[in-house]
Design a protein around this motif. Structure first.
Motif, PDB file in Angstrom:
ATOM      1  N   SER A 101       0.776  -1.282   0.129  1.00  0.00           N
ATOM      2  CA  SER A 101      -0.135   0.048  -0.086  1.00  0.00           C
ATOM      3  C   SER A 101       0.942   1.316  -0.030  1.00  0.00           C
ATOM      4  N   PHE A 102       2.147   1.179   0.715  1.00  0.00           N
ATOM      5  CA  PHE A 102       2.913   2.387   0.708  1.00  0.00           C
ATOM      6  C   PHE A 102       3.554   2.614  -0.735  1.00  0.00           C
ATOM      7  N   THR A 103       3.841   1.352  -1.364  1.00  0.00           N
ATOM      8  CA  THR A 103       4.322   1.700  -2.882  1.00  0.00           C
ATOM      9  C   THR A 103       3.096   2.475  -3.477  1.00  0.00           C
ATOM     10  N   ILE A 104       2.034   1.900  -3.614  1.00  0.00           N
ATOM     11  CA  ILE A 104       1.010   2.466  -4.231  1.00  0.00           C
ATOM     12  C   ILE A 104       0.907   3.898  -4.120  1.00  0.00           C
ATOM     13  N   TYR A 105       0.882   4.144  -2.692  1.00  0.00           N
ATOM     14  CA  TYR A 105       0.884   5.440  -2.151  1.00  0.00           C
ATOM     15  C   TYR A 105       1.693   6.548  -2.936  1.00  0.00           C
ATOM     16  N   ARG A 106       3.011   5.925  -2.847  1.00  0.00           N
ATOM     17  CA  ARG A 106       4.175   6.626  -3.447  1.00  0.00           C
ATOM     18  C   ARG A 106       3.989   7.088  -4.834  1.00  0.00           C
ATOM     19  N   VAL A 107       3.425   6.092  -5.666  1.00  0.00           N
ATOM     20  CA  VAL A 107       3.168   5.984  -7.206  1.00  0.00           C
ATOM     21  C   VAL A 107       2.031   7.419  -7.428  1.00  0.00           C
ATOM     22  N   ILE A 108       1.150   7.229  -6.632  1.00  0.00           N
ATOM     23  CA  ILE A 108      -0.119   8.195  -6.901  1.00  0.00           C
ATOM     24  C   ILE A 108       0.599   9.474  -6.330  1.00  0.00           C
ATOM     25  N   LEU A 109       1.288   9.589  -5.425  1.00  0.00           N
ATOM     26  CA  LEU A 109       1.704  10.797  -4.856  1.00  0.00           C
ATOM     27  C   LEU A 109       2.758  11.457  -6.107  1.00  0.00           C
ATOM     28  N   ASN A 110       3.462  10.693  -6.509  1.00  0.00           N
ATOM     29  CA  ASN A 110       4.170  11.254  -7.662  1.00  0.00           C
ATOM     30  C   ASN A 110       3.658  11.735  -8.841  1.00  0.00           C
ATOM     31  N   SER A 111       2.398  11.371  -8.833  1.00  0.00           N
ATOM     32  CA  SER A 111       1.640  11.809 -10.170  1.00  0.00           C
ATOM     33  C   SER A 111       0.737  13.034  -9.767  1.00  0.00           C
ATOM     34  N   MET A 112       0.853  13.569  -8.637  1.00  0.00           N
ATOM     35  CA  MET A 112      -0.101  14.431  -8.157  1.00  0.00           C
ATOM     36  C   MET A 112      -0.127  15.849  -9.238  1.00  0.00           C
ATOM     37  N   ASP A 113       1.264  16.230  -9.362  1.00  0.00           N
ATOM     38  CA  ASP A 113       1.558  17.505 -10.133  1.00  0.00           C
ATOM     39  C   ASP A 113       0.937  17.464 -11.486  1.00  0.00           C
ATOM     40  N   ARG A 114       1.177  16.252 -12.372  1.00  0.00           N
ATOM     41  CA  ARG A 114       0.634  16.095 -13.450  1.00  0.00           C
ATOM     42  C   ARG A 114      -0.822  15.983 -13.343  1.00  0.00           C
ATOM     43  N   LEU A 115      -1.514  15.289 -12.438  1.00  0.00           N
ATOM     44  CA  LEU A 115      -3.105  15.023 -12.322  1.00  0.00           C
ATOM     45  C   LEU A 115      -3.643  16.617 -12.193  1.00  0.00           C
ATOM     46  N   ALA A 116      -2.769  17.308 -10.981  1.00  0.00           N
ATOM     47  CA  ALA A 116      -3.531  18.641 -10.577  1.00  0.00           C
ATOM     48  C   ALA A 116      -3.496  19.622 -11.820  1.00  0.00           C
ATOM     49  N   VAL A 117      -2.517  19.471 -12.563  1.00  0.00           N
ATOM     50  CA  VAL A 117      -2.576  20.348 -13.866  1.00  0.00           C
ATOM     51  C   VAL A 117      -3.876  19.823 -14.861  1.00  0.00           C
ATOM     52  N   GLU A 118      -4.059  18.534 -14.967  1.00  0.00           N
ATOM     53  CA  GLU A 118      -4.822  18.020 -15.840  1.00  0.00           C
ATOM     54  C   GLU A 118      -6.251  18.522 -15.357  1.00  0.00           C
ATOM     55  N   LYS A 119      -6.510  18.357 -14.089  1.00  0.00           N
ATOM     56  CA  LYS A 119      -7.676  18.553 -13.499  1.00  0.00           C
ATOM     57  C   LYS A 119      -7.996  19.943 -12.955  1.00  0.00           C
TER      58      LYS A 119
END
Lengths: 578, 271
Positions: A549-567
């Motif tokens: 679950s921590f690995t999943i968390y890290r992957v998603i956290l690292n995509s936050m910048d891209r997703l925030a711009v998209e949304k």
């Protein structure tokens, strides 16, 4: 000077100049507007507002649900009326007239409490907006009363009281005119009282500080209600039950209050003690007038145009030269510390959120004392399996955080634009928000551990570690899904407001699904460990899952910048809504 | 020699479904300019300013701020600009002082610098005695001043302001204007939208006018005035023409440019 009831006030800004000379070219002088015209216009306004809600699909669905609710209300009103008619008849026929007083009290409580619960602290719509028009004070007063007269509580309450009239008339037909008169005064009293309560509550809700105090009081009352059953259960024990003693003491007191007076006016007329009946009705009328005066005091202030501005209310206690740097968080960037500080400050100023966060402890207390005092179960729920109390309380703490975790930016509202306009990365911002949630969760778990130790027994070391492992597994996964949904389905919320705030459907459904899955996995691990008689097995299993679950968390956290711009457009549009 | 523009757009456009809200806008704002961006309601002003500040993605075109492509270097650009967007972007549950501290830290100032500047800004904006009040309890004018303070706390080179004087009283407006003029004097560039044309006329050296998504005029105030006057002298008998020796006001230039019409006396005669 405050006007007397019935005296018409002049509106604040009458619309003419001092000499009253303003007159448009070719126009006659401003004519007086007939009250009937205004009241008809207001009735039309209410109708049109309702019709316009049907323009949208949501409005049409709303209509469907209103029809269903109205059907339910109709059953409640007519069924209740019929039931009260039968019960009143039976109680009077069997020589137990005091029961009628209980019915009046029930109706009274329903009438006053139901509108408050139903509106969840929403203010009465548009009544004070009407003040911009040349509405006389008496018309304004009437409009406010009319709003009260046509709400479901009034309709149901009126039908129920008519049921009492029917029951008493069957028991003694000659009483009908008197009973009808008493009940009409009682109905008037209730309508006036409910509007008075609303008008004063509106006044207190108009300012943040009084609003928050009201909210806390409301929740304390609700919590108190939770403890009524255990307390009455405890009173019911013993040779001479305390409840009975309490009832005996209450009977004469209740007769001095409007529901008791209404019942007394009818009962005394039946027996017949005309003078006593008259005095009871007289007192009921006096109560109605006093309450009407209180309503008048409030409405007159509204009519004159009171200033409820927070600027005037809030105190200014700043001292010169009071420099206080923000927080620092070693090992983290400045924006992380800044957002963490902001989040904690928001949380500390949000009564409803603090209340949600203490709920796990409240539940433990209720389980402990509620169960102990109930008639059927003598042993507290967790007393059989105290080892479960700590994991369950911790799981409940995760649930209590759902609103925050699954709508990370909801409380930021228009502030989201600041976050987008600033050079801080969304990864940092989200990380700070998750850190806040993690801190709260850790604090809650510590509190839960202490509460369990005090209320039951100290959780064993193995259970404590297994629960912490469960947290390490559940929290990051919850945060990861929450972070995604916070960007994909944001919803502006005001964490300072008590009462329901429309939640976004998607995060609500997903959060339920995720919580179920997490609880299911946690329970399975604990069950397996319990079955094998070794809680360390649960710890190992959950720690292994925590890694995933921590690995999943890290992957998603690292995509936050891209997703925030998209949304960003959805985010800004949704969170900056008025 | 012309300096490289501080703000420049090429073919900037933005579509919302079928509506082309901004249509191929080419803006050029030079360093140190006080630039007014005008347009009627719904012309595309706020959409443009949102795109210039990274709050909205363009459907097409290119934006350069301080020589940096906004699409490619959003963080670097944001570090050097300040923004007061339409909704002011405040955090209502922080106190004024806490909010400014927060803003400073988000722009990378040290804790001490952020605290120092917060205090100075609150003092300058005459909000020092309100510093411990929650932002949500501030009046509209106070919130505007606070939003402005947050936008300048890091000393931006470019400041974007969407309707900064809307709902602000004369005293607060005076405070804001003096701060903005101070920034211009120190070489900053300011880009603002406003409906209050008198303020724009008094403050701005250059203006651009957007109408139905298209840029219909751009240049110095004097240049625009000369252009409109030249048009007017070409067509005689204009009822909006100024008296001899009088200058055209910005309102007249604006109305001429966007084709606004004054309604005649025959309408609403009962008023």
């Amino acid at each position: 000077m405050m006007p007397r009831p019935g005296e018409d006030l002049k509106p604040n800004d009458a619309g003419t100049n001092e000499a009253g000379e303003f007159r448009a070219r070719g126009n006659p002088p401003f004519p007086a507007v007939p009250r009937r015209t205004q009241l008809t216009a207001i009735a039309w306004l209410r109708w049109q507002l309702f019709v316009n809600t049907l323009r949208t699909t949501r409005g049409q669905l709303e209509l469907l649900s209103r029809i269903l609710v109205s059907f339910f209300f109709a059953v409640l009103a007519f069924g209740g009326g019929l039931g009260l008619a039968i019960l009143s008849y039976m109680s009077l026929s069997s020589g137990k007239p005091l029961v009628v007083a209980v019915f009046f009290w029930m109706i009274f409580v329903f009438w006053q409490v139901f509108p408050i619960m139903a509106t969840a602290f929403a203010s009465t719509p548009d009544s004070s907006d009407l003040l911009r028009f040349p509405l006389s004070y008496s018309s304004y007063f009437l409009v406010r009363l009319a709003y009260g007269a046509f709400d479901p509580a009034s309709a149901i309450g009126s039908l129920w009281t008519l049921g009492i009239v029917a029951g008493t008339t069957f028991a003694k037909p000659s009483i009908f005119p008197w009973a009808l008169l008493v009940v009409l005064v009682f109905v008037a009293f209730n309508i006036v009282l409910s509007q008075t309560i609303f008008a004063w509550v509106e006044r207190w809700l108009a300012q943040r500080r009084t609003r928050e105090i009201m909210g806390v009081l409301f929740l304390v009352i609700m919590l108190g209600c939770q403890l009524i059953a255990p307390l009455t259960g405890r009173m019911g024990k013993g040779a001479r039950p305390g409840l009975q003693r309490m009832v005996e003491a209450i009977v004469p007191i209740q007769q001095a209050f409007p529901p008791g007076l209404a019942a007394d006016a009818i009962i005394q007329a039946i027996y017949p003690q005309i003078l006593t009946a008259l005095s009871s009705l007289g007192l009921l009328c006096a109560y109605t007038l006093v309450i009407a005066y209180l309503l008048h005091v409030r409405l007159a202030a509204q009519y004159r145009g009171e200033n409820l501005s927070e600027i005037a209310a809030a105190s200014t206690r700043a001292q010169a030269g009071d420099l206080r740097p923000g927080w620092s968080l070693p090992g983290f960037a400045a924006p992380v510390a800044a957002v963490l500080e902001k989040e904690i400050r928001y949380l500390m100023r949000s009564g409803p959120m603090l209340f949600a966060l203490i709920m796990p402890m409240v539940m433990l207390i209720l389980f402990r004392f509620g169960a102990m005092n109930s008639a059927r179960r003598q042993v507290p729920f967790f007393a059989h399996t105290p080892d479960l109390a700590f994991p369950v309380a911790t799981a409940y703490a995760i649930l209590a955080l759902t609103n925050l975790v699954y709508n990370n930016f909801g409380g930021d509202a228009a502030g989201i634009q600041f976050l987008y306009a600033s050079p801080a990365s969304f990864r940092d911002i989200v990380l700070a928000k998750n850190l806040t949630h993690a801190v709260i969760l850790a604090f809650e778990s510590l509190l839960a551990w202490t509460a369990v130790a005090l209320l039951y027994r100290r959780p064993s070391f193995a259970v404590t570690i297994a629960t912490v492992a469960g947290l390490l597994f559940a929290a990051p996964l919850n945060f990861a899904v929450g972070n995604l949904l916070s960007l994909y389905s944001p919803r502006k919320v005001d964490y300072s407001k008590f009462g329901r705030q429309r939640a976004s459907q998607l995060p609500a459904l997903v959060s339920i699904g995720v919580q179920f899955a997490l609880v299911g996995i946690g329970v399975s691990a604990f069950w397996l460990a319990s079955y094998l008689g070794n809680f360390w097995i649960a710890t190992l299993l959950l720690l292994a899952l925590a890694g995933v679950s921590f690995t999943i968390y890290r992957v998603i956290l690292n995509s936050m910048d891209r997703l925030a711009v998209e949304k960003r457009e959805t985010m800004v549009a949704e969170l900056c809504k008025g | 020699m012309n300096a490289a523009p501080t703000i420049s757009t090429e073919g900037l456009s933005r579509r919302f479904g079928d509506l082309l809200a901004v249509d191929g806008v080419n803006l050029h704002v030079s360093p140190g300019q006080f630039f007014g961006f005008l347009g009627p309601n719904g012309a595309g002003k706020s959409t443009t300013i949102k795109m210039l500040t990274g709050l909205l993605a363009p459907s097409g075109g290119r934006i350069e701020i301080l020589g940096l492509d906004l699409g490619e270097n959003p963080v670097e650009v944001k570090r050097q600009i300040g923004v007061v967007p339409e909704g002011m972007a405040l955090f209502g549950r922080l106190t004024g002082s806490e909010f400014l501290n927060f803003a400073g830290r988000m722009y990378g100032l040290t804790r001490e610098t952020a605290a120092q500047r917060s205090a100075e800004l609150l003092e300058f904006m005459q909000l020092a005695d309100q510093r411990k009040k929650l932002v949500t309890d501030y009046s509209h004018g106070m919130q505007k001043k606070l939003a402005m303070a947050a936008a300048v706390i890091h000393g931006p080179k470019v400041l974007f302001l969407d309707e900064p004087f809307e709902g602000v009283d004369a005293i607060a407006a005076g405070t804001l204007k003096s701060m903005l003029q101070g920034m211009i004097a120190r070489g900053a560039t300011i880009f603002l939208t406003s409906h209050v044309l008198e303020i724009v006329e008094r403050l701005c050296s250059h203006v651009a006018i957007i109408h139905k998504g298209k840029l219909v005029a751009q240049g110095s105030l004097e240049g625009l005035r000369a252009g409109v006057e030249a048009q007017m002298s070409a067509g005689a008998g204009d009822d909006m023409a100024p008296m001899a020796g009088e200058k055209l006001t910005l309102e007249e230039i604006f109305l001429r440019t966007v084709g606004g019409e004054h309604r005649g006396e025959q309408e609403l005669s009962w008023l």
